[in-house]
Motif scaffolding. Structure first.
Motif, PDB file in Angstrom:
ATOM      1  N   THR A   1      -4.502  -5.009  -1.458  1.00  0.00           N
ATOM      2  CA  THR A   1      -6.033  -5.506  -1.417  1.00  0.00           C
ATOM      3  C   THR A   1      -6.144  -6.906  -1.097  1.00  0.00           C
ATOM      4  O   THR A   1      -6.821  -7.218  -0.163  1.00  0.00           O
ATOM      5  CB  THR A   1      -6.734  -4.910  -2.476  1.00  0.00           C
ATOM      6  OG1 THR A   1      -6.666  -3.730  -2.861  1.00  0.00           O
ATOM      7  CG2 THR A   1      -8.341  -5.148  -2.454  1.00  0.00           C
TER       8      THR A   1
ATOM      9  N   LEU B   1      -5.377   2.642   0.988  1.00  0.00           N
ATOM     10  CA  LEU B   1      -6.548   2.027  -0.151  1.00  0.00           C
ATOM     11  C   LEU B   1      -7.445   2.976  -0.424  1.00  0.00           C
ATOM     12  O   LEU B   1      -8.083   3.099  -1.504  1.00  0.00           O
ATOM     13  CB  LEU B   1      -6.751   0.856   0.454  1.00  0.00           C
ATOM     14  CG  LEU B   1      -5.876  -0.315   0.251  1.00  0.00           C
ATOM     15  CD1 LEU B   1      -6.639  -1.619   0.898  1.00  0.00           C
ATOM     16  CD2 LEU B   1      -5.019  -0.436  -1.044  1.00  0.00           C
TER      17      LEU B   1
ATOM     18  N   ALA C   1       2.462   1.746  -3.412  1.00  0.00           N
ATOM     19  CA  ALA C   1       1.361   2.370  -4.452  1.00  0.00           C
ATOM     20  C   ALA C   1       0.865   3.701  -4.152  1.00  0.00           C
ATOM     21  O   ALA C   1       0.948   4.505  -5.059  1.00  0.00           O
ATOM     22  CB  ALA C   1       0.086   1.503  -4.291  1.00  0.00           C
TER      23      ALA C   1
ATOM     24  N   GLU D   1       2.064   0.773  -9.947  1.00  0.00           N
ATOM     25  CA  GLU D   1       0.784   1.258  -9.174  1.00  0.00           C
ATOM     26  C   GLU D   1      -0.235   0.258  -8.987  1.00  0.00           C
ATOM     27  O   GLU D   1      -0.808  -0.072  -7.874  1.00  0.00           O
ATOM     28  CB  GLU D   1       0.324   2.612  -9.757  1.00  0.00           C
ATOM     29  CG  GLU D   1      -0.323   3.625  -9.056  1.00  0.00           C
ATOM     30  CD  GLU D   1      -0.456   4.635  -9.422  1.00  0.00           C
ATOM     31  OE1 GLU D   1      -1.493   5.220  -9.029  1.00  0.00           O
ATOM     32  OE2 GLU D   1      -0.052   5.145 -10.610  1.00  0.00           O
TER      33      GLU D   1
ATOM     34  N   LEU E   1      -5.860   5.685  -2.576  1.00  0.00           N
ATOM     35  CA  LEU E   1      -5.664   5.302  -3.785  1.00  0.00           C
ATOM     36  C   LEU E   1      -6.909   5.231  -4.688  1.00  0.00           C
ATOM     37  O   LEU E   1      -7.096   5.421  -5.663  1.00  0.00           O
ATOM     38  CB  LEU E   1      -4.937   3.986  -3.858  1.00  0.00           C
ATOM     39  CG  LEU E   1      -3.667   3.746  -3.128  1.00  0.00           C
ATOM     40  CD1 LEU E   1      -3.082   2.240  -2.852  1.00  0.00           C
ATOM     41  CD2 LEU E   1      -2.780   4.437  -4.051  1.00  0.00           C
TER      42      LEU E   1
ATOM     43  N   ALA F   1       0.883  -1.352   0.087  1.00  0.00           N
ATOM     44  CA  ALA F   1      -0.109   0.016   0.088  1.00  0.00           C
ATOM     45  C   ALA F   1       0.810   1.250  -0.084  1.00  0.00           C
ATOM     46  O   ALA F   1       0.604   2.255  -0.871  1.00  0.00           O
ATOM     47  CB  ALA F   1      -0.895   0.063   1.229  1.00  0.00           C
TER      48      ALA F   1
ATOM     49  N   TRP G   1      -1.016  -2.024  -5.490  1.00  0.00           N
ATOM     50  CA  TRP G   1      -2.427  -1.641  -4.887  1.00  0.00           C
ATOM     51  C   TRP G   1      -3.271  -3.087  -4.954  1.00  0.00           C
ATOM     52  O   TRP G   1      -3.966  -3.489  -3.956  1.00  0.00           O
ATOM     53  CB  TRP G   1      -3.100  -0.877  -5.939  1.00  0.00           C
ATOM     54  CG  TRP G   1      -4.370  -0.365  -5.591  1.00  0.00           C
ATOM     55  CD1 TRP G   1      -5.247  -0.794  -4.370  1.00  0.00           C
ATOM     56  CD2 TRP G   1      -5.392   0.739  -6.209  1.00  0.00           C
ATOM     57  NE1 TRP G   1      -6.330  -0.191  -4.320  1.00  0.00           N
ATOM     58  CE2 TRP G   1      -6.518   0.723  -5.568  1.00  0.00           C
ATOM     59  CE3 TRP G   1      -5.249   1.491  -7.270  1.00  0.00           C
ATOM     60  CZ2 TRP G   1      -7.487   1.697  -5.964  1.00  0.00           C
ATOM     61  CZ3 TRP G   1      -6.226   2.375  -7.540  1.00  0.00           C
ATOM     62  CH2 TRP G   1      -7.445   2.378  -6.956  1.00  0.00           C
TER      63      TRP G   1
END
Length: 275
Positions: free
Chosen positions: A53, A79, A24, A45, A82, A21, A49
């Motif tokens: 997740t 997250l 990202a 990226e 993002l 995370a 990500w």
């Protein structure tokens, strides 16, 4: 935040979901700094990500230990950032609300609500949490909005939202959102923070969320005003505001140009100039 980020970096080496995370978010921030590059997410990226997740979801299916609470909250926050900072479209014309409605509209809102659902599990304000130093920020985010009336709301905004002294959240779906946006409209950009911008995000629920998804002009206008203000100071808000704020403007201009109250809040209007 410097201290929080430094301590999170240390935890990332023992919690892979937080490490992915963090990487990202760093790559997304690079995209923000270099405005001339392709607006789409890079493969790196997307990879970090996705990995974050997957690993976080796996971890949440297991018993949560004390040492996992801060990494989980830090990852959930990352997250959410993002999701918000990565609009699917590169141009306003391809972006919501100009594009046809789809089930994926406002996906970033679902992620934000998902993060907040972890609050009682990880309790980021507990004394031994590294996020405890953010107590004032959290207090600002969750500070109560008025129960009735229009104190603090400009007359123009109250008029377009059909708000009066007898208005409440029960009889007017714009009530909380109008109060939330009014808290930041007159604050200097240098004083805009995550805490006071998130009050508006937390107000997007119930009837107001339904109106926003239905592209109601007043609901869109409130989101537009928030983008214009918050996007000037918070980098991850600015990334989405680049396309979505302009898309809202184009939508209102195209489909609601005959509404003089709406026009007053768009560029050149007296109501917008007042802020």
């Amino acid at each position: 935040m410097i201290d929080v980020n430094r301590r999170l970096l240390g935890l990332a080496f023992t919690h892979p979901f937080l490490m992915h995370a963090s990487l990202a978010v760093a790559l997304t921030y690079d995209r923000h700094l270099n405005k001339s590059i392709n607006c789409h997410r890079s493969l790196e990226e997307c990879y970090h990500w996705s990995q974050s997740t997957t690993l976080l979801n796996k971890r949440l299916r297991e018993p949560i230990e004390a040492g996992d609470k801060d990494p989980i909250w830090g990852t959930a926050a990352a997250l959410a950032i993002l999701s918000f900072s990565s609009p699917d479209a590169c141009t306003p014309e391809e972006s919501w609300p100009m594009k046809p409605s789809a089930p994926s509209d406002l996906d970033w809102l679902r992620m934000s609500k998902g993060k907040n659902s972890l609050w009682h599990i990880v309790d980021p304000l507990r004394p031994d949490s590294l996020f405890h130093v953010m107590t004032e920020t959290f207090a600002m985010m969750f500070s109560p909005l008025p129960e009735n009336g229009i104190k603090g709301i400009s007359s123009a905004l109250a008029t377009i939202c059909l708000l009066g002294e007898s208005s409440t959240a029960e009889n007017n779906p714009y009530f909380y959102a109008a109060h939330a946006i009014s808290r930041i409209l007159d604050i200097p950009d240098s004083e805009i923070s995550t805490g006071n911008t998130q009050i508006f995000i937390l107000s997007i629920n119930g009837g107001f969320e339904d109106l926003l998804r239905a592209k109601d002009p007043v609901a869109l206008l409130l989101l537009y005003l928030w983008y214009r203000k918050a996007g000037r100071s918070i980098w991850w808000i600015e990334l989405r505001a680049r396309v979505e704020c302009t898309s809202i403007f184009l939508y209102l201009q195209k489909y609601h140009q005959m509404n003089p109250a709406v026009r007053e809040f768009l560029p050149g209007g007296r109501a917008l100039a007042a802020h």
